[in-house]
Design an enzyme around this catalytic site. Structure first.
Site, mmCIF file in Angstrom:
data_model
loop_
_atom_site.group_PDB
_atom_site.id
_atom_site.type_symbol
_atom_site.label_atom_id
_atom_site.label_comp_id
_atom_site.label_asym_id
_atom_site.label_seq_id
_atom_site.Cartn_x
_atom_site.Cartn_y
_atom_site.Cartn_z
ATOM 1 N N CYS A 278 10.159 10.050 -3.810
ATOM 2 C CA CYS A 278 10.791 11.061 -4.657
ATOM 3 C C CYS A 278 11.158 12.309 -3.858
ATOM 4 O O CYS A 278 11.896 13.167 -4.342
ATOM 5 C CB CYS A 278 9.874 11.439 -5.820
ATOM 6 S SG CYS A 278 8.218 11.938 -5.307
ATOM 7 N N THR B 120 -4.367 -9.079 -14.904
ATOM 8 C CA THR B 120 -3.269 -9.969 -15.223
ATOM 9 C C THR B 120 -3.810 -11.110 -16.078
ATOM 10 O O THR B 120 -4.978 -11.109 -16.478
ATOM 11 C CB THR B 120 -2.641 -10.536 -13.939
ATOM 12 O OG1 THR B 120 -3.567 -11.450 -13.331
ATOM 13 C CG2 THR B 120 -2.313 -9.419 -12.951
ATOM 14 N N SER B 121 -2.988 -12.118 -16.317
ATOM 15 C CA SER B 121 -3.445 -13.290 -17.079
ATOM 16 C C SER B 121 -4.451 -14.123 -16.285
ATOM 17 O O SER B 121 -5.072 -15.019 -16.842
ATOM 18 C CB SER B 121 -2.241 -14.146 -17.486
ATOM 19 O OG SER B 121 -1.453 -14.473 -16.350
ATOM 20 N N PHE C 6 0.460 33.766 -27.580
ATOM 21 C CA PHE C 6 1.663 34.609 -27.515
ATOM 22 C C PHE C 6 1.399 35.795 -26.597
ATOM 23 O O PHE C 6 0.377 36.471 -26.707
ATOM 24 C CB PHE C 6 2.065 35.110 -28.904
ATOM 25 C CG PHE C 6 3.008 36.285 -28.850
ATOM 26 C CD1 PHE C 6 4.237 36.182 -28.218
ATOM 27 C CD2 PHE C 6 2.663 37.509 -29.420
ATOM 28 C CE1 PHE C 6 5.106 37.277 -28.150
ATOM 29 C CE2 PHE C 6 3.513 38.599 -29.370
ATOM 30 C CZ PHE C 6 4.740 38.478 -28.725
ATOM 31 N N HIS D 239 1.808 3.883 -3.419
ATOM 32 C CA HIS D 239 1.032 4.765 -4.290
ATOM 33 C C HIS D 239 -0.118 4.036 -4.979
ATOM 34 O O HIS D 239 -1.282 4.424 -4.870
ATOM 35 C CB HIS D 239 1.952 5.410 -5.324
ATOM 36 C CG HIS D 239 3.076 6.166 -4.712
ATOM 37 N ND1 HIS D 239 2.867 7.156 -3.789
ATOM 38 C CD2 HIS D 239 4.424 6.066 -4.864
ATOM 39 C CE1 HIS D 239 4.037 7.646 -3.400
ATOM 40 N NE2 HIS D 239 4.983 6.993 -4.038
ATOM 41 N N ALA D 240 0.184 2.965 -5.687
ATOM 42 C CA ALA D 240 -0.861 2.237 -6.402
ATOM 43 C C ALA D 240 -1.874 1.650 -5.426
ATOM 44 O O ALA D 240 -3.087 1.715 -5.649
ATOM 45 C CB ALA D 240 -0.248 1.134 -7.260
ATOM 46 N N CYS E 109 0.827 -1.210 0.000
ATOM 47 C CA CYS E 109 0.000 0.000 0.000
ATOM 48 C C CYS E 109 0.863 1.262 0.000
ATOM 49 O O CYS E 109 0.910 1.992 0.988
ATOM 50 C CB CYS E 109 -0.933 -0.001 1.199
ATOM 51 S SG CYS E 109 -2.300 1.163 1.053
ATOM 52 N N GLY F 192 1.162 -0.263 -10.476
ATOM 53 C CA GLY F 192 2.347 0.364 -9.898
ATOM 54 C C GLY F 192 3.649 -0.305 -10.281
ATOM 55 O O GLY F 192 3.755 -0.967 -11.324
ATOM 56 N N GLU G 16 0.258 -4.856 4.620
ATOM 57 C CA GLU G 16 1.403 -3.965 4.387
ATOM 58 C C GLU G 16 2.492 -4.243 5.427
ATOM 59 O O GLU G 16 2.225 -4.281 6.632
ATOM 60 C CB GLU G 16 0.950 -2.501 4.465
ATOM 61 C CG GLU G 16 2.050 -1.469 4.471
ATOM 62 C CD GLU G 16 2.975 -1.567 3.264
ATOM 63 O OE1 GLU G 16 4.197 -1.724 3.469
ATOM 64 O OE2 GLU G 16 2.467 -1.489 2.126
ATOM 65 N N THR H 241 2.526 -4.466 -4.796
ATOM 66 C CA THR H 241 3.691 -4.716 -3.939
ATOM 67 C C THR H 241 4.881 -3.835 -4.262
ATOM 68 O O THR H 241 5.884 -3.854 -3.566
ATOM 69 C CB THR H 241 4.104 -6.194 -4.045
ATOM 70 O OG1 THR H 241 4.091 -6.576 -5.435
ATOM 71 C CG2 THR H 241 3.130 -7.084 -3.297
#
Length: 444
Positions: free
Chosen positions: A42, A270-271, A423, A10-11, A8, A279, A32, A111
């Site tokens: 960041c 996913t598959s 402009f 960002h995603a 848990c 994430g 988590e 994850t």
């Protein structure tokens, strides 16, 4: 409906917030390992450099906020095993060591990633540290107070931001990378040379085009970094050599890239139809190359997490792909990039051309103006824009967001020459510098 969310940051945070709103009757459980959520890694360099005074400002959510949405928050819980066929999950409470099993109807893998730790002699010496999470950030700050000579290994965004912070902090800094220049994944040589010159002028030792072979020290503490070209004294080493997706729990159960990044479709599936991913744990559709790629960015993560929630029950909103757009501020320079660089295009087997322009940001009759350097990369045959980079002491980085939209919408370089931009002498010239790049390409 039982929804299990693993991880848990960002995603995960984006997915959970939206799922709690969209599916109020669902039983949502988050597992988590840390005691916090949504940490903006960041911002570590800003925290280390003292720009950000309160580290709590680097969080935009909390376990309590998510609990108040009705989410079952299992903090400091490590997932040991996942069986996607049986839809079971085995978990350990890190604080009590208690283990238990749970089930799910839908699984969300958020994850994230984890720093690559090279298997080198001396890697376990004290004061060799990572830079990823909140604990790492505090660890770096405390150790940097006593350190005199700091080596930063890995010349990506995190590395160069830390180097700047340490240099401003008055430390002797050595910057090491296996590539022949800094920021090689994001900018072409004509841009990175500007930043390298700035770093060198400020006393930073650039040790490029060399790989670390081992670390040496005494009394259990690091004292020296040994590379293929030399040795450098250091009483603190920061490892920033890249990230790998944290996906071992579902290895062999869903389709992945060779590096372990989970492959998802445009609906974040996913598959396995009941397993979603978002994430840094997964690969994403990269518009410039029109292929899946591993691009770990917080911006990608929050978009993907939001889309997981929107598409959990049925395909609803497609992901538009990414350009890997990013920005950086180092000393007086503002720079940003989107899509592929000319250097990277050759690795992808793309046949590209480029246009580089140097122009002032506004008319020369104005009392002040600054130089802008913009590079545009486009396919030679289709003339589709596939990448762009900009650098200037004035902040024109939003132009890269504009070019990101151009790439996303398959715009050609010729069309860019005639896009309608305003402009006003305070801001720009009659021909916007983006127009100028497109017009210059007309004759190429």
């Amino acid at each position: 409906m039982k929804i299990a969310v693993v991880g848990c940051t960002h995603a995960g945070t984006a997915a959970v917030k939206n799922m709690a709103t969209l599916y109020p009757q669902a039983e949502i459980t988050v597992y988590e390992k840390n005691d916090n959520v949504s940490f903006l890694s960041c911002g570590i360099a800003l925290y280390v450099g003292g720009v950000v005074k309160d580290a709590n400002g680097l969080f935009y959510s909390s376990p309590d906020e998510l609990k108040n949405l009705g989410v079952n928050m299992k903090m400091k819980h490590e997932v040991l095993n996942i069986d996607t066929a049986l839809k079971t999950i085995k978990v350990k409470n890190i604080e009590t060591n208690e283990q238990f099993e749970d089930s799910f109807d839908k699984l969300v893998m958020t994850t994230g990633s984890w720093p690559i730790i090279p298997n080198l002699e001396g890697i376990d010496l004290e004061n060799i540290v990572l830079s990823k999470n909140f604990v790492h950030a505090n660890n770096i700050i405390e150790k940097a107070k006593k350190a005199k000579k700091i080596a930063v290994i890995g010349a990506g965004y995190i590395g160069v931001e830390l180097v700047e912070a340490f240099e401003v902090y008055g430390k002797e800094v050595t910057f090491i990378d296996g590539a022949d220049r800094i920021l090689s994944k994001y900018l072409d040589p004509e841009f990175t040379s500007v930043v390298e010159e700035e770093l060198t002028n400020r006393g930073v030792m650039l040790a490029m085009n060399q790989s670390v072979t081992k670390f040496e020290g005494s009394n259990g503490k690091v004292e020296k970094v040994i590379t293929t070209k030399g040795e450098y004294e250091a009483d603190l080493v920061i490892l920033c050599v890249g990230f790998r997706p944290n996906t071992d729990l579902v290895k062999g159960q869903v389709d992945m890239l060779e590096n372990g990044a989970i492959i998802v479709d445009e609906y974040m599936r996913t598959s396995n139809k009941d397993v979603f991913a978002a994430g840094d744990s997964c690969a994403i559709y990269y518009n410039p190359t029109r292929q899946h790629a591993y691009i770990p960015l917080a911006t990608n993560a929050v978009r993907m997490g939001t889309l997981v929630a929107q598409n959990l029950m049925k395909p609803t909103i497609k992901y538009m792909g990414t350009q890997g757009t990013s920005g950086l501020h180092i000393y007086d320079y503002n720079m940003a990039s989107t899509g592929v660089t000319e250097t990277a295009a050759s690795f992808f087997g793309m046949n590209v051309k480029s246009i580089t322009i140097s122009e002032n940001n506004r008319p020369e009759f104005m009392p002040t103006y600054e130089k802008i350097t913009l590079k545009l990369v486009y396919e030679e045959e289709s003339r589709r824009i596939v990448g762009a980079q900009v650098i200037s002491k004035v902040d024109v980085t939003q132009a890269i967001n504009t070019l990101s939209v151009c790439i996303q919408n398959d715009m050609t370089v010729d069309q860019l020459g005639f896009v309608d931009f305003f402009f006003q002498p305070h801001f720009n010239k009659p021909w916007n510098f983006l127009n100028q790049a497109g017009l210059q390409a007309l004759s190429s």
